[in-house]
Design a protein around this motif. Structure first.
Motif: not given
Length: 537
Positions: A97, A114, A152-153, A189-192, A220-221, A251
């Motif tokens: 994370y 966050d 994640d993140g 998830s939640n990765c750019t 959510n990427c 995504c």
């Protein structure tokens, strides 16, 4: 097709089950903070590891690694000591994370995370800063990992897959290796993924399932500004045999490039009985560039299988088109598209096929209706339609505006293939006051100042009804909207834009066959429908 849906649903249940089991077990938290000055053993933010790879090496499958904000460089080499082969190497389950501030005293407080405010960056810029030619070939290498690996993140950036000796590599961001035997199916998830570049294929993510399986879940990427010869963001490779079929949920793919091969954003290759069949839900493709094919390009030969699924996706402003599918040599290619929008892509209607059969229902495809129930072919009225001539670009806004033909025009039954509770913004996928899903990735929220359906019904009329040759539609409204006419099977007969004020539209029925029709007025997100009989006796 149903068996594929069931199989994917089973895989998602397995993932959820493993996550629950892991949370119930006695997991350790390992802390990583590049600025820590303590004992460097990972037991607290003060004594955190400063090297992420050290934490990965000691973690067990039930452990969590919490990583503080900052930029982390890969340090592990698996084949030789050549510096550009350094990567974050993972071959087991764990949970990583990013997004923590890393302040002592906040240990065990997951709610303090966050990842937008406290970006945790995994960077391939291991050489001279700002010079890409000496960057790492792969920022991260996942070696036959299972569903138990959760990442994640993080921001995964500046991988550079170019080898002067061989000419190129694949997967500059993440190389997911499920080839040979076994499988590799992480949950990410939640990765750019940004500015990752490969000279062969898969700028950001190479999903390699040849002779085995690679079934990652990406949720959510965001994929922006990545490049590969084909598959600017992702390549799913099953050659020979094997299965490389991810599930991709909520995504975005913007401004990616496939300059010399197929797939400005995603490329699927299924050869020698291999299968490359992603499932995509609420996924956005805008401003991607491919001079030779579409933003999402699939190729099969020698018995390959391509059965991708698209639910509530949007393709707009892509140079090369939206979806292209080519199947040769006895291959099977049957893409399915539902509740999706294709608008303002180069190359015509946005969907092309060679040896494939694409099923499209309740979707918006321009230049005439694509065969299929519920399809329409007119302007969706985006907030700011991206220009494919500017691709690759991340500009544009494909949220729907009031009066869009795509509002309440989808099919709710498509959402039952997999539970899809929200749109790409995280808003409810179906607003209770409307009851019907919109086409595309975004659900249009009816303005609170909008009129109700009951009130709208009193503001317009049809005369005469029944009609024989001509009839008139009178509408009174303070807002812009649409007038639409459908036949008894739900096929759009015509559509006309309405300005604000009083409209009195005279319509000729000379070329409209006798029968029952439905006139619909859509203003401020509210719709009102009346039955119209055309009688020529």
């Amino acid at each position: 097709m149903k068996s594929i849906f069931k199989c994917m649903s089973f895989r998602l249940l397995v993932i959820i089950g493993l996550l629950i089991i892991a949370n119930l077990a006695s997991a350790d938290v390992i802390y990583v903070n590049i600025t820590a000055i303590g004992l460097n053993n990972g037991t607290s933010w003060t004594d955190a590891f400063t090297d992420l790879q050290n934490a990965i090496n000691v973690a067990t499958p039930i452990d969590e690694i919490w990583v503080a904000q900052g930029t982390y460089l890969p340090t592990e080499t698996q084949t030789d000591t050549f510096s550009r082969r350094k990567t974050f190497y993972i071959n087991k389950g764990m949970k990583l994370y990013g997004g923590f501030e890393g302040i002592p005293g906040t240990e065990n407080d997951f709610t303090a995370r966050d990842f937008a405010t406290h970006p945790t960056i995994l960077s391939g810029d291991i050489g001279q800063e700002g010079v890409v030619e000496d960057n790492a070939y792969h920022v991260m290498w996942l070696d036959h990992v299972g569903f138990g690996l959760h990442i994640d993140g993080f921001r995964i950036v500046l991988g550079y897959g170019f080898d002067p000796g061989s000419g190129g590599t694949s997967g500059a961001g993440i190389y997911n290796d499920g080839s040979g035997t076994g499988s590799s199916s992480p949950f990410i998830s939640n990765c750019t993924f940004d500015q990752d570049k490969s000279f062969e294929t898969a700028g950001a993510f190479f999903n390699f399932g040849s002779e085995a399986e690679a079934h990652p879940v990406l949720m959510n990427c965001v994929f922006t500004n990545n490049s590969g010869s084909g598959g600017g963001a992702i390549t799913n490779m099953a050659n020979p045999a094997g299965d490389a079929s991810p599930v991709i949920i909520n995504c975005s793919f913007k401004g990616n490039s496939g300059p010399t091969a197929g797939g400005g954003a995603i490329q699927n290759i299924a050869l020698s009985a291999g299968s490359a069949s992603p499932q995509l839900y609420n996924c956005l493709f805008t401003g991607n560039f491919s001079p030779n094919s579409a933003a999402f390009a699939s190729f099969a030969s020698a018995g390959g299988v391509l059965t991708p699924l698209f639910i509530n996706c949007t393709f707009s402003g892509n140079f090369g088109g939206g979806i292209s599918t080519t199947a040769l040599g006895g291959s099977i290619a049957t893409p399915t598209v539902r509740n999706s929008i294709f608008w303002a892509n180069s190359g015509g209607g946005g969907i092309s096929e060679n040896g494939a059969t694409t099923t499209v229902t309740y979707s918006l495809v321009p230049f005439g209706l694509f065969p299929g129930e519920g399809n329409v072919g007119l302007d969706p009225f985006f907030v700011n339609t991206p220009d494919f001539k500017s691709a690759p670009t991340i500009t544009g806004d494909v949220h729907l505006t009031e009066g869009s033909i795509a509002i309440d025009a989808g099919d709710n039954s498509a959402l039952t293939i997999k539970d899809i509770p929200t749109d790409l913004d995280g808003h409810p996928r179906v607003f209770p006051e409307n009851g019907t899903v919109d086409m595309g990735v975004y659900e249009f929220k009816t303005p609170t100042s909008g009129i109700t359906e009951t009130a709208l019904l009193s503001k317009w009329s049809i005369a005469p009804n029944p009609a024989s040759n001509n009839f008139s539609i009178n509408v009174e409204s303070n807002s812009i909207g649409w007038m639409r006419m459908f036949d008894a099977n739900g096929k759009l007969v015509f559509q006309k834009f309405l300005g604000s004020g009083i409209t009195n539209e005279s319509i000729s029925a000379d070329h409209i066959p006798a029968g029952t029709y439905f006139m619909q007025i859509l203003i401020n997100g509210a719709t009102s429908t009346r039955k119209l009989l055309i009688d020529k006796n």
